[in-house]
Design an enzyme around this catalytic site. Structure first.
Site, PDB file in Angstrom:
ATOM      1  N   SER A  46      42.202  48.492  48.753  1.00 34.19           N
ATOM      2  CA  SER A  46      42.657  49.911  48.334  1.00 34.19           C
ATOM      3  C   SER A  46      41.376  50.628  47.377  1.00 34.19           C
ATOM      4  O   SER A  46      41.602  51.819  46.953  1.00 34.19           O
ATOM      5  CB  SER A  46      43.692  50.019  47.617  1.00 34.19           C
ATOM      6  N   GLU A  67      40.025  33.513  35.022  1.00 35.25           N
ATOM      7  CA  GLU A  67      40.530  32.585  36.470  1.00 35.25           C
ATOM      8  C   GLU A  67      39.731  31.641  36.628  1.00 35.25           C
ATOM      9  O   GLU A  67      40.143  30.973  37.702  1.00 35.25           O
ATOM     10  CB  GLU A  67      41.214  33.693  37.564  1.00 35.25           C
ATOM     11  N   ASP A  95      41.300  45.985  37.901  1.00 33.41           N
ATOM     12  CA  ASP A  95      39.813  45.541  38.035  1.00 33.41           C
ATOM     13  C   ASP A  95      38.937  46.675  38.926  1.00 33.41           C
ATOM     14  O   ASP A  95      37.833  46.655  38.618  1.00 33.41           O
ATOM     15  CB  ASP A  95      40.027  44.421  39.299  1.00 33.41           C
ATOM     16  N   ALA A 138      36.538  38.799  42.396  1.00 35.31           N
ATOM     17  CA  ALA A 138      36.356  39.313  43.665  1.00 35.31           C
ATOM     18  C   ALA A 138      36.600  41.034  43.558  1.00 35.31           C
ATOM     19  O   ALA A 138      35.847  41.687  44.243  1.00 35.31           O
ATOM     20  CB  ALA A 138      36.678  38.662  45.034  1.00 35.31           C
ATOM     21  N   ASN A 139      37.559  41.170  43.077  1.00 35.88           N
ATOM     22  CA  ASN A 139      38.201  42.468  42.982  1.00 35.88           C
ATOM     23  C   ASN A 139      37.246  43.407  42.183  1.00 35.88           C
ATOM     24  O   ASN A 139      36.788  44.408  42.458  1.00 35.88           O
ATOM     25  CB  ASN A 139      39.517  42.448  42.326  1.00 35.88           C
TER      26      ASN A 139
END
Length: 294
Positions: free
Chosen positions: A284, A138, A245, A42-43
């Site tokens: 971020s 992952e 990422d 997702a990142n």
């Protein structure tokens, strides 16, 4: 716009900020706790979408509250979530400790991510239609390998982040175009701590390697060419979670746009430098306009 497929994890990051990480058997007092949408897949998807990529996310979330938050976070970043399936049970979580120097330690609980063991027709079609496929480790290895081999069969460039580091089967490596480990992962994969030596070992398995070195930048190596070291911008890190990422997702967009490796690395390094100056992972990650202005 660069078409990027991401097969990977979605986790809710449970982040504790502490002056220093506790040692074994030790308790320390933290100063803050946050829940932040994350997961390496997702990142990378969020980073690529914010950098201007046309991104589809392939994976799974659970039926808990975290699942809906994870999906919403991706959609707000502009990621297509039609292939992000909802499965019964909990979503993945990552339990993260961040110290005052911005360094982190992470424990990942797969949850729904562990159910992604194979690709259906829709997932295969999305991979085949992409210009670049981003993979991490992952999710179960069977799905990662299947996605890479599907990409290879359709001429799609595959970029693999070998994290969490583990034995990489030849069936996967044979279908990877660019491997992006950090220096610790490269050492674990090869037995060589020196990045140049590690890169040469990895080039026996994949055609291109980029070893990220944190504040020291990265080392790029390809077969039949001399390795090149690229420096990183000098910034004060607040939280390094998600920096790698951010680098990979942004790099994919730049490479997909036809930029040279040097140009792509410089742009991605600027994005990662912006990321570490703020707390959190996906929250971020900078947008294209911010990267261009850096």
């Amino acid at each position: 716009m660069t078409a990027i497929a991401v097969l990977g994890s979605t986790n809710m990051d449970l982040v504790a900020y502490v002056p220093r990480a506790p040692g074994r058997g030790e308790t320390v007092t933290g100063r803050e706790f946050r829940t932040v949408p994350g997961g390496k897949g997702a990142n990378q998807a969020v980073a690529a979408a914010r950098a201007g990529g046309d991104v589809v996310m392939i994976g799974a979330v659970g039926t808990d509250e975290y699942g809906s938050r994870l999906r919403t976070n991706l959609e707000h970043a502009g990621v297509d979530t039609d292939l992000l399936h909802t499965v019964a049970g909990p979503s993945g979580t990552a339990h993260i400790v961040v110290d005052d120097e911005g360094a982190n330690a992470i424990v990942v609980i797969p949850g729904a991510n562990g159910t992604v063991t194979a690709l259906g027709p829709g997932e295969k079609a999305a991979v085949a239609a992409a210009g670049i496929l981003l993979l991490q480790l992952e999710l179960p290895m069977a799905a990662v390998t299947e996605a890479a081999r599907t990409a290879r069969a359709h001429g799609v460039r595959t970029i693999l982040t070998p994290s969490p580091v583990q034995l990489l089967p030849s069936g996967l490596l044979d279908a990877v175009d660019l491997l992006i480990p950090n220096e610790h992962e490269a050492a674990a994969l090869t037995g060589y701590e020196e990045p140049h030596a590690a890169a040469q070992i990895l080039l026996r398995q994949v055609p291109e390697v980029m070893i990220t070195l944190g504040r020291k930048g990265c080392l790029y190596a390809a077969r039949d060419t001399e390795p090149v070291h690229f420096a990183a911008p000098e910034v004060t890190a607040v939280d390094t979670t998600g920096a790698g990422d951010t680098f990979v997702g942004t790099l994919a967009v730049a490479l997909g746009e036809g930029r040279s490796v040097a140009e792509a690395v410089a742009w991605a390094s600027s994005a990662a430098a912006l990321c570490v100056q703020k707390p959190g992972a996906s929250t971020s990650m900078p947008r294209r306009s911010e990267i261009d202005a850096a």
